[in-house]
Enzyme design. Sequence first.
Site, PDB file in Angstrom:
ATOM      1  N   TYR A 124      33.567  41.804  36.547  1.00  0.00           N
ATOM      2  CA  TYR A 124      34.771  42.395  35.956  1.00  0.00           C
ATOM      3  C   TYR A 124      35.067  41.770  34.594  1.00  0.00           C
ATOM      4  CZ  TYR A 124      39.751  43.174  35.150  1.00  0.00           C
ATOM      5  OH  TYR A 124      40.966  43.480  34.576  1.00  0.00           O
ATOM      6  N   GLU A 177      37.419  32.980  41.567  1.00  0.00           N
ATOM      7  CA  GLU A 177      38.763  32.644  41.117  1.00  0.00           C
ATOM      8  C   GLU A 177      38.733  31.352  40.294  1.00  0.00           C
ATOM      9  OE1 GLU A 177      42.082  34.432  44.073  1.00  0.00           O
ATOM     10  OE2 GLU A 177      41.305  32.466  44.599  1.00  0.00           O
TER      11      GLU A 177
END
Length: 323
Positions: free
Chosen positions: A142, A270
């Site tokens: 992404y 993350e």
Amino acid sequence: MRVLVTGGAGFIASHVVDGYIASGHEVAVLDNLSRGSRKNLNPKARFHLGDIQDAKFVESVFVKERPEIINHHAAQMDVRRGVREPLFDASVNILGSLNILQAAITHGSNRVIYISTAGAAYGEPKRLPVPEDDPIDPITPYGISKHTVEHYLFTYRFLYGLNYVVLRYGNVYGPRQSSQGEAGVFAIFCEQMLAGIQPVIYGDGTKIRDYIFIEDVVRANLAALERGDGEIYNIASGVDTTDQEVFDLARDLLGKADVRPRYVARRPGEIDKIRLDIRKAQRLLEWTPQVPLSEGARQTVNYFQQVAQKDEVLASTPVPSQT
């Protein structure tokens, strides 16, 4: 001005549409409703249902609308899906964006306001706060796909004179946020606590993010209509906030003092902490955040309380019998 907003039925972009219309602009929305909702659509905006991956559809919208400015929010924005399906991620975020840029060139659009990402693009920061010229080291597909389009924008400006502004968002929150979206912890915590579900915190609650309220994001998009040519800007608050602080704030505003979170392992991809340097946007966009976290959280929690109350009313309303 005539503005086309892609993804304009989604959480952030629907607020941007409202802001543009309130400022007197003529707005059209392009959205496939995969994440957006018809209830978010401003009735004064013309709506086109379809996908930016469909070049013929995009072309037809540009023929009808002849937009002077494109505000490009539409994206595959699920970080975890991007990890699972990198080809789909690239198809939407890179090839879909190229369909928009090609149509903009063909039909004489003047400007693209491109919505990029901060945390997913910078990766784990080398320093805090992170300025726009820090190294780009995305750790997810992404982040790669969103950043790639920034290079295309630079090239299209050089080759064709298409002007652009890039807004790299921090963690946006506010009314209409979906608990299904990335960075939606306010929505997730509120919905879970209102439903009597024990909220989950990934990690130990110390992850740091940079939260920005939706009203401030709208003002940045308004400023980008006329300022910031050919530049990239961090749009955030410049303030550290941990996951635990967000949880505690939502819990206190909801009056759920007895609720405790459940801590589980962090998810792949993350980052640990990020805070953004916003001085460039303050200087060149003439924009600065105005809504503190305490006030933004209050408005956000009130919204989710109202939604929950409406759902309760609907659930308790008898369905008329059929005769």
